[in-house]
Motif scaffolding. Structure first.
Motif, PDB file in Angstrom:
ATOM      1  N   LEU A  49     -10.212  53.506  52.084  1.00  0.00           N
ATOM      2  CA  LEU A  49      -9.500  52.405  52.546  1.00  0.00           C
ATOM      3  C   LEU A  49      -8.656  52.351  51.156  1.00  0.00           C
ATOM      4  N   GLY A  50      -8.641  53.184  50.409  1.00  0.00           N
ATOM      5  CA  GLY A  50      -7.950  53.227  49.078  1.00  0.00           C
ATOM      6  C   GLY A  50      -8.384  52.310  48.166  1.00  0.00           C
ATOM      7  N   TYR A  51      -7.840  52.102  46.829  1.00  0.00           N
ATOM      8  CA  TYR A  51      -8.447  51.643  45.790  1.00  0.00           C
ATOM      9  C   TYR A  51      -7.932  50.197  45.705  1.00  0.00           C
ATOM     10  N   ASN A  52      -8.647  49.302  45.228  1.00  0.00           N
ATOM     11  CA  ASN A  52      -8.481  47.916  44.908  1.00  0.00           C
ATOM     12  C   ASN A  52      -8.100  47.081  46.203  1.00  0.00           C
ATOM     13  N   ASN A  53      -8.713  47.460  47.099  1.00  0.00           N
ATOM     14  CA  ASN A  53      -8.722  46.693  48.586  1.00  0.00           C
ATOM     15  C   ASN A  53      -9.452  45.286  48.380  1.00  0.00           C
ATOM     16  N   ARG A  54      -8.595  44.068  48.478  1.00  0.00           N
ATOM     17  CA  ARG A  54      -9.100  42.911  48.094  1.00  0.00           C
ATOM     18  C   ARG A  54     -10.187  42.196  48.976  1.00  0.00           C
ATOM     19  N   ASP A  55     -10.279  42.481  50.145  1.00  0.00           N
ATOM     20  CA  ASP A  55     -11.134  42.286  51.199  1.00  0.00           C
ATOM     21  C   ASP A  55     -12.504  42.935  50.820  1.00  0.00           C
ATOM     22  N   TYR A  56     -12.539  44.017  50.388  1.00  0.00           N
ATOM     23  CA  TYR A  56     -13.416  44.823  50.290  1.00  0.00           C
ATOM     24  C   TYR A  56     -14.338  44.495  48.826  1.00  0.00           C
ATOM     25  N   ASN A  57     -13.147  44.366  47.925  1.00  0.00           N
ATOM     26  CA  ASN A  57     -13.709  44.021  46.772  1.00  0.00           C
ATOM     27  C   ASN A  57     -14.412  42.309  46.740  1.00  0.00           C
ATOM     28  N   ASP A  58     -13.771  41.364  47.270  1.00  0.00           N
ATOM     29  CA  ASP A  58     -14.399  40.201  47.512  1.00  0.00           C
ATOM     30  C   ASP A  58     -15.789  40.026  48.296  1.00  0.00           C
ATOM     31  N   ALA A  59     -15.910  41.069  49.179  1.00  0.00           N
ATOM     32  CA  ALA A  59     -17.160  41.125  50.185  1.00  0.00           C
ATOM     33  C   ALA A  59     -18.352  41.605  49.085  1.00  0.00           C
ATOM     34  N   LEU A  60     -18.129  42.522  48.181  1.00  0.00           N
ATOM     35  CA  LEU A  60     -19.009  42.843  47.205  1.00  0.00           C
ATOM     36  C   LEU A  60     -19.422  41.853  46.187  1.00  0.00           C
ATOM     37  N   LYS A  61     -18.299  41.221  45.766  1.00  0.00           N
ATOM     38  CA  LYS A  61     -18.624  40.338  44.620  1.00  0.00           C
ATOM     39  C   LYS A  61     -19.194  39.114  45.327  1.00  0.00           C
ATOM     40  N   ALA A  62     -19.081  38.559  46.499  1.00  0.00           N
ATOM     41  CA  ALA A  62     -19.866  37.551  47.024  1.00  0.00           C
ATOM     42  C   ALA A  62     -21.182  38.069  47.103  1.00  0.00           C
ATOM     43  N   GLN A  63     -21.390  39.140  47.713  1.00  0.00           N
ATOM     44  CA  GLN A  63     -22.971  39.723  47.736  1.00  0.00           C
ATOM     45  C   GLN A  63     -23.694  39.665  46.537  1.00  0.00           C
TER      46      GLN A  63
END
Length: 395
Positions: free
Chosen positions: A53-67
């Motif tokens: 998905l490439g680097y620094n994908n915000r939706d991906y990052n936010d999902a992990l931060k929320a978990q």
């Protein structure tokens, strides 16, 4: 600290099992990476086919931060919501029935081998069952995965292996058939060989192997760790031809950076192989890893990643064919989708190093093969940029 200072300290504290490139990466954005001194690199390696998905994908990052703020780990003594959701979605896209989450691809191969041997043991109670794997294959560095890796240089320093493993040639059905005995419990192969040279299994070969397995009651195990997760334009490479395995392994882009893998199997194999107490893992399937899997699968769908691969992959093939035509040292292009290789008549290390100096990250697949496994969000413009740098370095 300056880059060279980081490198010097690393060499003093890390076990030297990698000959690393002399850069220290700091951050990424899209298909680009940046080192600690701010230099920009176009990434056509994607962490060895991981960062789809490439680097620094915000939706991906936010999902992990929320978990992370909810729950990171519990152990497999308990259920957790991300694991259930991830397994359901992985089942849907893979066409398989049962899922076991692991920490890595190698661990997924270990589980697949254990499942195949337990399946055979329950049929006849014997302990001498054999697995047929492929020459030039690569399945991982742990002892079980190494035992079915068909490249002697990886195995020889660590022998004896687990035993009862034979090797045949990919795309040579007669060599597979010749190895089959009443002891054979599984045939294991990569649908597209990665480390072994970016070589796809041919449809006719796969169909004949599948038919042989069905005729003789042998399990077909497909390793989709590198070629899976959309890299060939299908979620899993075998889906191009509809040749479903009995057991399948997956990892790398499954977590897009989170360390997670899985092995999957049909309902029939699941009901007749591993049971409670046969296999386990402390971290496999924990909430954080499975939150990554769940979000990756969502983003593949919402971002139309398979469609993107099918659009860009033919253009990458075209540009690589142009490179082959213009440079006598290039003998062949091979691969499927965004998993491509250029076979040269010489070692490729110098070219890779020159590309790195010019801001292009490439890796090899064997001493004389350039490997192209960019993030799956790569564009035609990125392909043009890569081609320009590559050809400048080849000259």
């Amino acid at each position: 600290m300056k880059m060279q200072e980081y490198i010097q300290e690393a060499e003093g504290v890390l076990l030297h099992t990698y000959n690393r490139f002399q850069i220290v990466l700091d951050r990424g954005d899209g298909v680009y990476l940046y080192d600690v001194e701010g230099k920009k690199y176009l990434d056509f390696a994607a962490g060895i086919a991981v960062f789809a998905l490439g680097y620094n994908n915000r939706d991906y990052n936010d999902a992990l931060k929320a978990q992370i703020d909810k729950l990171i780990h519990t152990s497999n003594y308990y259920y957790n919501v991300p694991a259930v959701n991830a397994a359901r979605k992985l089942r849907q896209v893979s066409g398989m029935d049962r899922v076991f989450f692991t920490n890595s691809g190698a661990e997924a191969v270990e589980g697949a081998v254990k499942a195949a041997r337990k399946y055979a043991y329950l049929k006849d109670g014997r302990h001498d069952h054999e697995i047929i794997a492929m020459n030039h294959s690569f399945h991982g560095r742990t002892m079980g995965a190494l035992s079915v890796t068909g490249t002697p240089k990886y195995r020889e320093p660590f022998e004896p292996m687990i035993g009862h493993v034979k090797f045949a040639e990919l795309n040579n059905f007669d060599t597979v058939k010749a190895q089959v005995t009443d002891k054979t419990c599984a045939v294991l192969l990569e649908t597209v060989q990665g480390e072994g040279g970016m070589l796809p299994a041919e449809e006719d070969f796969l169909r004949r192997v599948k038919a042989l397995c069905e005729e003789r009651g042998i399990l077909l195990i497909l390793d989709e760790i590198q070629c899976g997760m959309g890299r060939t334009g299908y979620m899993y490479a075998w889906q191009r031809w509809g040749i479903r395995p009995d057991i399948m392994t997956t990892a790398k882009a499954l977590g897009c950076g989170a360390p997670v893998g899985a092995f999957l199997m049909t309902e029939h194999v699941a009901a007749n192989s591993l049971s409670a107490g046969d296999h386990g893992t402390t971290y496999g399937g924990n909430p954080l890893a499975c939150a990554a899997v769940e979000k990756v699968l969502d983003l593949f769908e919402s971002g139309h990643v398979l469609e993107q691969v099918r659009e860009v992959a033919p253009y990458l093939e075209q540009r690589l064919e142009e490179v082959r035509a213009r440079h006598d040292c290039v003998m062949e292009r091979r691969g499927l989708g965004l998993m491509q290789g250029l076979v040269l008549d010489r070692p490729v290390g110098d070219i890779i190093n020159r590309c790195l100096e010019k801001g292009l990250i490439l890796i090899n697949a064997g001493p004389n093969i350039l490997r192209f496994v960019p993030p799956l969000v790569v564009t035609k413009e990125n392909v043009d940029e890569m081609t320009e740098i590559l050809e400048g370095c080849m000259e």
